[in-house]
Design a protein around this motif. Structure first.
Motif, mmCIF file in Angstrom:
data_model
loop_
_atom_site.group_PDB
_atom_site.id
_atom_site.type_symbol
_atom_site.label_atom_id
_atom_site.label_comp_id
_atom_site.label_asym_id
_atom_site.label_seq_id
_atom_site.Cartn_x
_atom_site.Cartn_y
_atom_site.Cartn_z
ATOM 1 N N SER A 7 53.744 -1.316 -13.654
ATOM 2 C CA SER A 7 54.508 -0.874 -14.653
ATOM 3 C C SER A 7 55.410 0.068 -13.358
ATOM 4 O O SER A 7 56.468 0.871 -14.036
ATOM 5 C CB SER A 7 54.494 -0.214 -15.659
ATOM 6 N N ASP A 8 55.454 -0.554 -11.853
ATOM 7 C CA ASP A 8 55.784 0.027 -11.068
ATOM 8 C C ASP A 8 57.537 -0.180 -10.518
ATOM 9 O O ASP A 8 57.456 -1.105 -9.825
ATOM 10 C CB ASP A 8 55.215 -0.046 -9.041
ATOM 11 N N VAL A 9 58.524 0.436 -11.164
ATOM 12 C CA VAL A 9 59.591 0.324 -11.942
ATOM 13 C C VAL A 9 60.206 0.351 -10.267
ATOM 14 O O VAL A 9 61.397 -0.517 -10.104
ATOM 15 C CB VAL A 9 60.056 1.110 -13.037
ATOM 16 N N VAL A 10 59.914 1.336 -8.810
ATOM 17 C CA VAL A 10 60.840 1.245 -7.476
ATOM 18 C C VAL A 10 60.138 0.290 -7.247
ATOM 19 O O VAL A 10 61.411 -0.292 -5.987
ATOM 20 C CB VAL A 10 60.023 2.091 -7.054
ATOM 21 N N ALA A 11 58.848 0.213 -7.073
ATOM 22 C CA ALA A 11 58.832 -2.129 -6.679
ATOM 23 C C ALA A 11 59.956 -2.416 -7.191
ATOM 24 O O ALA A 11 60.393 -3.509 -6.253
ATOM 25 C CB ALA A 11 57.096 -2.207 -6.578
ATOM 26 N N ILE A 12 59.447 -2.685 -8.511
ATOM 27 C CA ILE A 12 60.273 -4.048 -9.284
ATOM 28 C C ILE A 12 61.879 -4.279 -9.303
ATOM 29 O O ILE A 12 62.312 -5.008 -8.464
ATOM 30 C CB ILE A 12 60.504 -3.878 -10.900
ATOM 31 N N ASN A 13 62.354 -2.678 -9.209
ATOM 32 C CA ASN A 13 63.941 -3.085 -8.884
ATOM 33 C C ASN A 13 63.893 -3.194 -7.231
ATOM 34 O O ASN A 13 65.081 -4.123 -7.276
ATOM 35 C CB ASN A 13 64.346 -1.059 -9.323
ATOM 36 N N LEU B 87 65.861 -5.953 -5.837
ATOM 37 C CA LEU B 87 67.279 -5.932 -4.733
ATOM 38 C C LEU B 87 66.857 -7.203 -3.543
ATOM 39 O O LEU B 87 68.315 -7.674 -3.163
ATOM 40 C CB LEU B 87 67.586 -4.876 -4.731
ATOM 41 N N CYS B 88 66.087 -6.882 -2.954
ATOM 42 C CA CYS B 88 65.308 -7.630 -1.934
ATOM 43 C C CYS B 88 66.017 -9.422 -2.112
ATOM 44 O O CYS B 88 66.000 -9.761 -0.923
ATOM 45 C CB CYS B 88 64.321 -7.478 -1.457
ATOM 46 N N LEU B 89 65.452 -9.928 -3.326
ATOM 47 C CA LEU B 89 65.396 -10.765 -3.436
ATOM 48 C C LEU B 89 66.877 -11.617 -3.500
ATOM 49 O O LEU B 89 68.217 -12.845 -3.053
ATOM 50 C CB LEU B 89 64.765 -11.668 -5.010
ATOM 51 N N MET B 90 68.192 -10.712 -3.547
ATOM 52 C CA MET B 90 69.481 -10.865 -4.358
ATOM 53 C C MET B 90 69.459 -11.203 -2.992
ATOM 54 O O MET B 90 71.037 -11.623 -2.576
ATOM 55 C CB MET B 90 70.058 -9.530 -4.937
ATOM 56 N N SER C 253 68.966 -16.121 -8.761
ATOM 57 C CA SER C 253 68.344 -16.099 -10.170
ATOM 58 C C SER C 253 66.937 -15.566 -10.733
ATOM 59 O O SER C 253 66.201 -14.683 -11.377
ATOM 60 C CB SER C 253 68.054 -17.354 -9.970
ATOM 61 N N ASP C 254 65.676 -15.801 -9.215
ATOM 62 C CA ASP C 254 64.688 -15.131 -9.332
ATOM 63 C C ASP C 254 64.816 -13.372 -10.060
ATOM 64 O O ASP C 254 63.660 -12.822 -9.799
ATOM 65 C CB ASP C 254 64.058 -15.191 -8.036
ATOM 66 N N SER C 255 65.354 -13.388 -9.041
ATOM 67 C CA SER C 255 66.237 -11.421 -9.134
ATOM 68 C C SER C 255 66.294 -10.885 -10.798
ATOM 69 O O SER C 255 65.913 -10.249 -10.901
ATOM 70 C CB SER C 255 67.074 -10.256 -7.607
ATOM 71 N N VAL D 59 62.961 -10.911 -12.501
ATOM 72 C CA VAL D 59 62.517 -10.228 -12.213
ATOM 73 C C VAL D 59 62.964 -8.232 -13.039
ATOM 74 O O VAL D 59 61.592 -8.398 -13.420
ATOM 75 C CB VAL D 59 61.972 -9.908 -10.386
ATOM 76 N N MET D 60 63.373 -8.346 -12.860
ATOM 77 C CA MET D 60 64.142 -7.787 -13.807
ATOM 78 C C MET D 60 63.972 -7.427 -15.112
ATOM 79 O O MET D 60 63.607 -6.568 -16.180
ATOM 80 C CB MET D 60 65.855 -6.751 -13.394
ATOM 81 N N GLU D 61 64.932 -8.622 -15.825
ATOM 82 C CA GLU D 61 64.474 -8.663 -16.652
ATOM 83 C C GLU D 61 62.953 -9.223 -17.884
ATOM 84 O O GLU D 61 62.761 -9.018 -18.433
ATOM 85 C CB GLU D 61 65.148 -10.173 -17.024
ATOM 86 N N ASN D 62 62.237 -10.031 -17.238
ATOM 87 C CA ASN D 62 60.911 -9.659 -17.423
ATOM 88 C C ASN D 62 60.608 -8.101 -17.588
ATOM 89 O O ASN D 62 59.328 -7.759 -18.133
ATOM 90 C CB ASN D 62 59.737 -10.416 -16.127
ATOM 91 N N ALA D 63 60.684 -7.023 -16.654
ATOM 92 C CA ALA D 63 60.215 -5.879 -16.627
ATOM 93 C C ALA D 63 60.576 -5.141 -17.610
ATOM 94 O O ALA D 63 60.254 -4.379 -18.464
ATOM 95 C CB ALA D 63 60.667 -5.037 -15.331
ATOM 96 N N LEU D 64 61.906 -5.371 -17.823
ATOM 97 C CA LEU D 64 62.225 -4.949 -19.005
ATOM 98 C C LEU D 64 61.611 -5.399 -20.587
ATOM 99 O O LEU D 64 61.398 -4.572 -21.210
ATOM 100 C CB LEU D 64 63.909 -5.417 -19.298
ATOM 101 N N GLU D 65 61.714 -6.752 -20.626
ATOM 102 C CA GLU D 65 60.573 -7.003 -21.963
ATOM 103 C C GLU D 65 59.241 -6.712 -21.741
ATOM 104 O O GLU D 65 58.988 -6.060 -22.897
ATOM 105 C CB GLU D 65 60.061 -8.765 -21.897
ATOM 106 N N ARG D 66 58.701 -5.864 -20.454
ATOM 107 C CA ARG D 66 56.956 -6.321 -20.242
ATOM 108 C C ARG D 66 56.803 -4.473 -20.574
ATOM 109 O O ARG D 66 56.079 -4.337 -21.209
ATOM 110 C CB ARG D 66 56.638 -6.686 -19.270
#
Length: 365
Positions: free
Chosen positions: A283-289, A293-296, A302-304, A307-314
């Motif tokens: 749930s470390d949203v700063v790290a997830i976000n 961004l780094c993947l972008m 696609s992976d970026s 990462v964000m959609e999975n966080a919104l679901e989880r």
């Protein structure tokens, strides 16, 4: 630090006062104030409009019987207006206080039949904080700074007078909150010199190693914005030297390392550091976000997005904030021709689950 964090940091202040915590003498929140538990529950859910309705009904029906109850309900009302970005109305509410919060009519000793053997101000600290903060929300930044510096003086005087123990800890926490608020306002106008003075003063006052490490990390962020990368490296190295088993502190170290990698455009290494944070705390949203961004930046849209959609679901409660959604929508715009349809689906989901104060314009539909 945003308003939500500040309100959460108030913790006890809506059910206690600067001079004497009310909850010491009562068994439940509702003993302290009329239906306070339901107000607390609504605030935790982000049901700010319901709070406005509840306070209005209590006032109209004269359900508040003690002086401090009116101040507690005013606190919730002003917070709700502020969260809903109705700043002028919040200012008007606080202006309704006769001659300010330090008027004798807001003192316990003025009502000995209600509060025998109590003295001092019954004003919740959050009202003092809002009184300082709100002018900046109606384009009067200087008034906010003036009021915060006066509030800092007030807090330090109380801290000096208080006896050692819990009350002293509360005032020290409030001092940190006020100084961090002042720093945020100076930082937003790139007044780095005063920010450095304030944060270094806080660090010197703090005796707890973990708390010093958190402040030193913030010092590093300020140094980075100032362009002092070597100073930031030294600050982050000092944070890394604090041995702790706390997940949040370990993640703080990794996030600091990742930030330095991002400055050097080494996004692969930054992703690795952020992933360590996520492995410890999903749930470390700063790290997830920031990982997304780094993947972008690495052109892996696609992976970026995943990462964000999975966080919104989880972890929707943690991940659902405007900055997170803005970044996700930017990725949709880059990755998909039909991004409007995808953002509309996201917007409909947000409308069902978001708190009242969520700014839905961040989807840019």
């Amino acid at each position: 630090m945003d308003l939500q964090n500040k309100m959460e940091d108030q913790g006890e202040t809506l059910i206690s006062t600067p001079d004497h915590p009310l909850n010491n003498a009562f068994g439940s929140l509702n003993d302290i104030c009329y239906e306070l538990s339901s107000l607390q529950e609504l605030a935790c859910r982000g049901s700010w409009r319901s709070i406005l309705d509840k306070v209005t009904r209590a006032r109209t029906q004269s359900l508040l019987t003690k002086p401090h109850e009116h101040l507690i309900y005013l606190s919730y009302y002003a917070i709700a207006l502020t969260k809903l970005r109705r700043f002028s109305e919040a200012v008007t509410e606080l202006d309704s206080l006769e001659n300010g919060l330090d008027n004798v009519i807001y003192s316990y000793e003025n009502y000995p039949h209600h509060y025998p053997n109590r003295y001092g101000s019954m004003a919740p600290f959050v009202l003092r904080w809002l009184y300082a903060e709100l002018p900046s929300r109606v384009e009067n930044r200087q008034e906010t700074l003036d009021r915060f510096y006066l509030l800092l003086q007030f807090v330090r005087e109380k801290s000096t007078k208080s006896s050692s123990g819990m009350s002293d800890d509360i005032w020290r926490k409030r001092e940190g909150l006020v100084i961090n608020s002042i720093i945020s306002h100076h930082l937003s106008h790139k007044e780095f010199g005063v920010c450095l003075d304030l944060i270094n003063d806080l660090i010197n006052r703090e005796s707890t190693p973990v708390a010093r490490a958190v402040l030193t990390s913030k010092l590093g962020y300020i140094q980075m914005q100032l362009g002092d990368l070597e100073g930031a490296k030294a600050s982050f190295a000092a944070v890394e030297g604090v041995v702790t088993k706390e997940v949040e502190m370990k993640n703080l170290v990794n996030r600091n390392k990742a930030l330095m990698f991002m400055v050097g455009k080494d996004y692969v290494s930054a992703v690795r550091e952020y992933q360590e944070c996520i492995d410890r705390d999903d749930s470390d949203v700063v790290a997830i976000n920031n990982k997304a961004l780094c993947l972008m930046y690495l052109r892996d849209l696609s992976d970026s997005i995943k990462v964000m959609e999975n966080a919104l679901e989880r972890v929707p409660t943690a991940a659902l904030n405007e900055t997170f959604v803005v970044n996700l929508c930017s990725m949709y715009e880059l990755a998909h021709v039909n991004h409007s349809d995808i953002k509309k689906t996201l917007s409909n989901w947000i409308a069902r689950v978001a708190p009242d104060d969520f700014d839905t314009s961040c989807t840019r539909l």
